[in-house]
Design an enzyme around this catalytic site. Structure first.
Site, PDB file in Angstrom:
ATOM      1  N   HIS A 165       1.319   4.755  -2.473  1.00  0.00           N
ATOM      2  CA  HIS A 165       0.946   5.594  -3.610  1.00  0.00           C
ATOM      3  C   HIS A 165       2.203   6.305  -4.090  1.00  0.00           C
ATOM      4  O   HIS A 165       2.798   7.077  -3.346  1.00  0.00           O
ATOM      5  CB  HIS A 165      -0.113   6.617  -3.203  1.00  0.00           C
TER       6      HIS A 165
ATOM      7  N   HIS B  14       0.859  -1.187   0.000  1.00  0.00           N
ATOM      8  CA  HIS B  14       0.000   0.000   0.000  1.00  0.00           C
ATOM      9  C   HIS B  14       0.894   1.235   0.000  1.00  0.00           C
ATOM     10  O   HIS B  14       1.193   1.807   1.044  1.00  0.00           O
ATOM     11  CB  HIS B  14      -0.917  -0.014   1.238  1.00  0.00           C
TER      12      HIS B  14
ATOM     13  N   GLU C  60     -11.438   3.140   5.778  1.00  0.00           N
ATOM     14  CA  GLU C  60     -10.479   4.071   6.386  1.00  0.00           C
ATOM     15  C   GLU C  60     -11.298   5.147   7.088  1.00  0.00           C
ATOM     16  O   GLU C  60     -11.417   5.179   8.304  1.00  0.00           O
ATOM     17  CB  GLU C  60      -9.566   4.683   5.325  1.00  0.00           C
TER      18      GLU C  60
ATOM     19  N   HIS D 202      -9.500   0.613  -1.703  1.00  0.00           N
ATOM     20  CA  HIS D 202      -9.525   1.294  -0.414  1.00  0.00           C
ATOM     21  C   HIS D 202     -10.945   1.217   0.155  1.00  0.00           C
ATOM     22  O   HIS D 202     -11.919   1.525  -0.545  1.00  0.00           O
ATOM     23  CB  HIS D 202      -9.156   2.767  -0.586  1.00  0.00           C
TER      24      HIS D 202
ATOM     25  N   ASP E 105       1.705   4.075   2.809  1.00  0.00           N
ATOM     26  CA  ASP E 105       0.645   4.844   2.166  1.00  0.00           C
ATOM     27  C   ASP E 105       1.212   5.996   1.335  1.00  0.00           C
ATOM     28  O   ASP E 105       1.508   5.822   0.167  1.00  0.00           O
ATOM     29  CB  ASP E 105      -0.353   5.344   3.221  1.00  0.00           C
ATOM     30  N   ASP E 106       1.319   7.182   1.933  1.00  0.00           N
ATOM     31  CA  ASP E 106       1.865   8.363   1.258  1.00  0.00           C
ATOM     32  C   ASP E 106       2.994   8.913   2.131  1.00  0.00           C
ATOM     33  O   ASP E 106       2.830   9.920   2.829  1.00  0.00           O
ATOM     34  CB  ASP E 106       0.780   9.425   1.072  1.00  0.00           C
TER      35      ASP E 106
END
EC number: 3.5.4.2
Length: 356
Positions: free
Chosen positions: A37, A35, A218, A215, A296-297
């Site tokens: 991005h 996961h 969340e 996704h 994630d980011d």
């Protein structure tokens, strides 16, 4: 129940590992990241470098001013800055440079395999051809294999705040380069954009043989997870932390070993949990879910994969060496690779534990 369990010697080593040596194990052990991005790995320094190179004017005076804006209150407040940062990506070399920077950091964190999300609509809406995006990313993926020893694959994500029609157009436009990516996913603003909105385009993607991820859970409710399972037929749930609000859903996820790609520092930064000490990762593992740790980011949320591991384990003393092993093993179990490759990485994990 997980199909993987540590050998007796590894189990003894895990149980005997002193707490003070746990951070070293977290950093040393091989792991997969499922996961991530790629646009969310775009560091402020690289944003400003590309902006200058491409003649893009940013609404921030400096790297420091941009970093200071990373005070998010929810998912949407993050996405507003995320899309502004992506505006500097215009040429194939830009996409290569962004992906290569992430893959170098992944190698330093002992990530042996990464399945990387990319958002073509973020770029094609700005007039950047799909070919430019995919070829730049693919170049980095191949170079990482030969120069860094990191296995990587790409997953095309649809932006859920856009229409299903636009997702269909994106999928069809991507088909000439279908051998460059292995799956499709669903990301961007969750609230108000349920998985059901994209049922038909995901059916098309399955017909084409792509892996399916999405996704859900969340910020959105557990019902979004159920929709992703029943309507999109997803093979992984990205995030999924709100599943614990529905006991029936938890039982279903546990029985099917449905992977949950959990992102602790992201959850903290976007106020899903007020503190890391309140994160429900231990509870997810305790009920037998196939959870794993991801970044994630990372450029926006304060850390790449090892930072997520180290800070999360420091905040949650109920997580120990056994859970570290399980999270890494779960990441291999959930990856879209052969059983032989998974077995190879699990062996590497055992070697890492025994040498920790």
């Amino acid at each position: 129940m997980s199909p993987y369990a540590p050998s007796e010697s590894v189990a003894r080593a895990l149980d005997a590992l002193p707490r003070e040596r746990l951070p070293a194990l977290l950093r040393l052990m091989p792991k997969a990241e499922l996961h991530i991005h790629i646009e969310g790995s775009l560091e402020p320094e690289l944003i400003f470098k590309l902006a200058q190179r491409n003649g893009v004017t940013l609404p921030y005076a400096s790297v420091e001013a941009l970093r200071a804006a990373y005070a998010f209150t929810d998912l949407q407040s993050f996405l507003d800055i995320y899309y502004a940062g992506a505006s500097v990506l215009l040429k194939e070399a830009d996409f290569f440079e962004m992906a290569w920077a992430y893959l170098e950091r992944a190698a330093a964190d002992n990530v042996v395999h990464a399945e990387i999300f990319f958002d073509p609509q973020t770029h094609t809406e700005r007039g950047v051809p799909f070919e430019t995006v995919i070829l730049g990313l693919d170049h980095a993926v191949h170079r990482a294999h030969t120069e860094l020893g990191v296995s990587a694959r790409l997953i095309l994500c649809f932006l859920r705040h856009l229409s299903e029609e636009d997702a269909f157009k994106t999928l069809e436009a991507a088909l000439p380069w279908r051998h460059h990516f292995i799956g499709v996913g669903l990301d961007s603003s969750e609230m108000g954009f349920p998985p059901a909105k994209f049922e038909r385009v995901f059916a098309r993607a399955r017909e084409l043989g792509f892996h399916i991820v999405a996704h859900a859970g969340e910020e959105g409710p557990p019902a979004y997870i159920t929709e992703a399972l029943d309507l999109l037929h997803t093979e992984r749930i990205d995030h999924g932390v709100r599943c614990l609000e529905d006991a029936g859903l938890v039982a279903r996820l546990a029985a099917s070993r449905m992977p949950l790609t959990v992102c602790p520092l992201s959850n903290l930064k976007l106020c899903v949990f007020k503190t890391l000490a309140e994160h429900n990762l231990p509870a997810l593992l305790d009920v037998g879910l196939c959870a794993m740790v991801n970044s994630d980011d990372p450029a926006y949320f304060g850390g790449y994969l090892n930072q997520n591991f180290v800070e999360t384990f420091a905040a949650l003393p109920q997580l120990g060496a056994r859970q570290a092993w399980q999270l890494a093993a779960n990441s291999f179990e959930a990856s879209f690779v052969s059983d032989e490759q998974k077995a190879h990485w699990l062996h590497q994990l055992e070697v890492a534990v025994l040498s920790a």
